[in-house]
Structure formats: structure tokens, C-alpha cells
Enzyme design. Structure first.
Site, PDB file in Angstrom:
ATOM      1  N   ASP A 166       0.832  -1.207   0.000  1.00 42.15           N
ATOM      2  CA  ASP A 166       0.000   0.000   0.000  1.00 42.15           C
ATOM      3  C   ASP A 166       0.864   1.255   0.000  1.00 42.15           C
ATOM      4  OD1 ASP A 166       0.843  -0.223   2.603  1.00 42.15           O
ATOM      5  OD2 ASP A 166      -1.150   0.002   3.510  1.00 42.15           O
ATOM      6  N   SER A 167       2.193   1.061   0.023  1.00 41.05           N
ATOM      7  CA  SER A 167       3.106   2.189  -0.218  1.00 41.05           C
ATOM      8  C   SER A 167       2.852   2.777  -1.608  1.00 41.05           C
ATOM      9  CB  SER A 167       4.567   1.738  -0.092  1.00 41.05           C
ATOM     10  OG  SER A 167       4.810   0.598  -0.889  1.00 41.05           O
TER      11      SER A 167
ATOM     12  N   ASP B 230      -1.103  -6.079  -0.207  1.00 43.93           N
ATOM     13  CA  ASP B 230      -1.476  -5.472   1.075  1.00 43.93           C
ATOM     14  C   ASP B 230      -2.977  -5.264   1.174  1.00 43.93           C
ATOM     15  OD1 ASP B 230       0.721  -5.115   2.712  1.00 43.93           O
ATOM     16  OD2 ASP B 230       1.242  -3.151   1.884  1.00 43.93           O
TER      17      ASP B 230
ATOM     18  N   LYS C 196      -1.080  -9.370   2.871  1.00 43.19           N
ATOM     19  CA  LYS C 196      -0.331  -8.908   4.044  1.00 43.19           C
ATOM     20  C   LYS C 196      -1.228  -7.952   4.820  1.00 43.19           C
ATOM     21  CE  LYS C 196       3.352  -5.955   3.744  1.00 43.19           C
ATOM     22  NZ  LYS C 196       2.842  -4.781   4.476  1.00 43.19           N
TER      23      LYS C 196
ATOM     24  N   GLU D 276      -1.392  -5.521   8.689  1.00 40.86           N
ATOM     25  CA  GLU D 276      -0.605  -4.949   9.776  1.00 40.86           C
ATOM     26  C   GLU D 276      -1.234  -5.283  11.127  1.00 40.86           C
ATOM     27  OE1 GLU D 276       0.048  -0.773   9.027  1.00 40.86           O
ATOM     28  OE2 GLU D 276       0.928  -1.170   7.053  1.00 40.86           O
TER      29      GLU D 276
ATOM     30  N   GLU E  88       9.295  -4.173  10.385  1.00 40.46           N
ATOM     31  CA  GLU E  88       9.716  -2.875   9.858  1.00 40.46           C
ATOM     32  C   GLU E  88      10.226  -1.993  10.994  1.00 40.46           C
ATOM     33  OE1 GLU E  88       6.946  -0.948   7.211  1.00 40.46           O
ATOM     34  OE2 GLU E  88       8.111   0.923   7.194  1.00 40.46           O
TER      35      GLU E  88
END
Ligand code: KIV
Length: 286
Positions: free
Chosen positions: A67-68, A106, A135, A137, A203
Site C-alpha cells: 500500500d506504499s 497489502d 499482508k 498490519e 519494519e
């Protein structure tokens, strides 16, 4: 004519690619084997059909449709505005243009946190777009979501440490897992492993705790700003390739793509202005 086919001068596999990954498609069992055999895993972000096949041909094992893309491609200042539709479109483009790398997509902010049902509906869209895993978080608090997705047949990579979707509660990008935070990180890591995640991204955590958790966890650890001892490394591809002037301190730039593109575009501008382009090879008179 499509411009997304493999460029002719790009090698089809890096000479560094371990035999383990000469598999037709990198799958979660290859990731587990790499950990068991101590073969470092490589992951880069990818967001489009122009770049993804080049990264794959270079030997990258996993392409992360991160999602970057909110920051890198869409010009947002964080990942928070990224939508499921943004992720779906990018995942489909990466999937259409690659054939070997495992595609991890993501789940964006707001698409999974509140219930297993919501997470399943969102993850299903990314899997139908061509992802092989998703993925998300978070640790202990998201363990039931991970377990729900895994039981539905969706491989999950967890993401711990600095989690950009929580930048407002974490106070911006800063190292996590220091001091008292180390125990919380250990609990989160154990929870995502127990929930069935096949890998975990760490991270911006101290190398010492990333090393410890890499030794104690049975699942693969993939570091970004987490030191040299994780089972694999991930970077945002444009940071890796030196696309912009600024990169975080944990990034090494392996190219000067921004400079190369600038120079190419500026040569083009000059050539058009002095009418040397198009040249005789570039057009027909009749
Ligand atoms: O979205 C992303 O690029 C990521 C990496 C930083 C791991 O999640």
C-alpha cells in the site's frame, strides 16, 4: 502495441537465483524451505506491469503490491487514503505481467480491521485479482483475522514493528520494539505465528530483537530497517533503484534510476527542440 512485454535485454533469471526458486511459481512451501535451509529471501514492492516483470526477471522471490503505492505512485503523503480498488488494480497489473514470483498484496487501511468477514471479503478481491497471499498490519489484536483468512485458504503475511497504517497512533515513522516495546513485539510475533501466518515483515525494529525472533519463530521473517539477520529483506523498489533524491537511512540505493530517467527525458527535450528527433530511422516518407 502493448508496451508491457518483457524488455528484450532483460535476463530471464538472475545467476544468483537459488535452485529452490527455479520453481514455476514461488509458493509458501518454498518460503518455509528457504528458512529451513538458510537461503535469504528477496522481496521488492511492485505496482505495475512495466516494472514487475523486470524485478521478477532479476530473480526476486516475492513481489509485494504494497500500500506504499499510495505514497510512491499516487502522491499521497501516507498509506491511509489507499483504497481496495487501488490495490486490486495494481495487483491485477502485477499478476498479468509476471509468472514466477509470489505476489503478496497489502490489505489497505479500513479493509480488514473490524471483522473476519470484512477481511475475507477484501482479501478475496485481491486473490481474485491475482494475489497469492495478502499482508496485513498488526499482531495479537489481529490474530483472529489472520486465523480466519488462513482457514479460508488465504495465505497471510503479517507486518509488525512500525506499521504505517497506524502512523497516527505510533507518532510517525519511528523504531518500534525498544525497551518495554520488545516484550509486546515478542507477544505479537508469537500470536501471528500461532494464527497461521506464513511469514512476518519486521519494519524498523532493532536488529537485536529481529535476530532473536528470527531464531525463535518457525515462520520466515522479512526485514525492512531490521538489520541483516532476518530470513529475508524487503524494500520499496523505487527506493532500491534510486528513483528519488531522498531515501530512509535503512535503504541502500542499488541504482540511479531517477538520474537516468531525468537525463533521458532531458536528451529527448533537446532532440525535439533542435529537430534531431525524429531522425531518418524514425519515420517513413511515404
Ligand atoms: O507497503 C509497503 O511497501 C510495505 C513495505 C514497507 C513492507 O508494507
Amino acid at each position: 502495441m502493448s508496451h508491457i512485454t518483457q524488455p528484450e535485454n532483460v535476463p530471464t533469471a538472475s545467476s544468483q537465483t537459488p535452485a529452490l526458486f527455479s520453481a514455476k511459481r514461488v509458493r509458501i512451501q518454498h518460503i518455509a524451505r528457504a528458512k529451513a535451509e538458510g537461503i535469504p529471501l528477496t522481496m521488492l514492492t511492485a505496482y505495475d506491469a512495466l516494472t514487475a516483470p523486470i524485478l521478477e526477471a532479476a530473480g526476486v522471490d516475492m513481489l509485494l503490491v504494497g500500500d506504499s503505492l499510495g505514497n510512491v505512485i499516487l502522491g499521497h503523503s501516507s498509506t491511509l487514503p489507499v483504497t481496495l480498488e487501488d490495490m486490486e488494480r495494481a495487483t491485477a497489473a502485477v499478476a498479468r505481467s509476471t509468472s514466477r514470483a509470489m505476489i503478496v498484496a497489502d490489505l489497505p487501511f479500513g479493509a480488514y480491521e473490524d471483522s473476519v468477514e470484512h477481511a475475507f471479503a477484501s482479501a478475496t478481491r485481491l486473490m481474485k485479482a491475482g494475489a497469492h497471499a495478502v499482508k496485513l498490519e498488526g499482531g495479537e489484536s489481529r490474530a483472529h483475522i489472520i486465523a480466519g483468512l488462513v482457514s479460508a485458504g488465504i495465505p497471510v503475511c503479517a507486518h509488525l514493528g512500525y506499521t504505517p497504517q497506524s502512523e497516527n497512533t505510533l507518532g510517525g515513522p519511528r523504531v518500534q520494539g525498544r525497551g518495554d516495546g520488545a516484550d509486546a513485539l515478542r507477544r505479537d510475533a508469537e500470536a501471528v505465528e500461532k494464527a497461521g501466518a506464513f511469514a512476518v515483515v519486521f519494519e524498523m525494529v532493532p536488529s537485536s530483537i529481529a535476530t532473536e525472533l528470527t531464531q525463535t519463530l518457525s515462520i520466515a521473517t522479512i526485514g525492512i530497517g531490521a538489520g541483516p539477520n532476518t530470513d529475508g529483506q524487503v524494500l520499496v523498489w523505487s527506493d532500491m533503484a534510486g528513483y528519488s533524491d531522498w531515501t530512509p537511512s535503512f535503504v541502500r540505493t542499488f541504482g540511479e534510476l531517477g538520474r537516468a530517467l531525468h537525463d533521458a527525458a532531458s536528451d529527448y527535450v533537446d532532440a525535439v527542440r533542435e529537430r534531431s528527433f525524429p531522425g531518418p530511422d524514425n519515420y517513413k516518407n511515404d
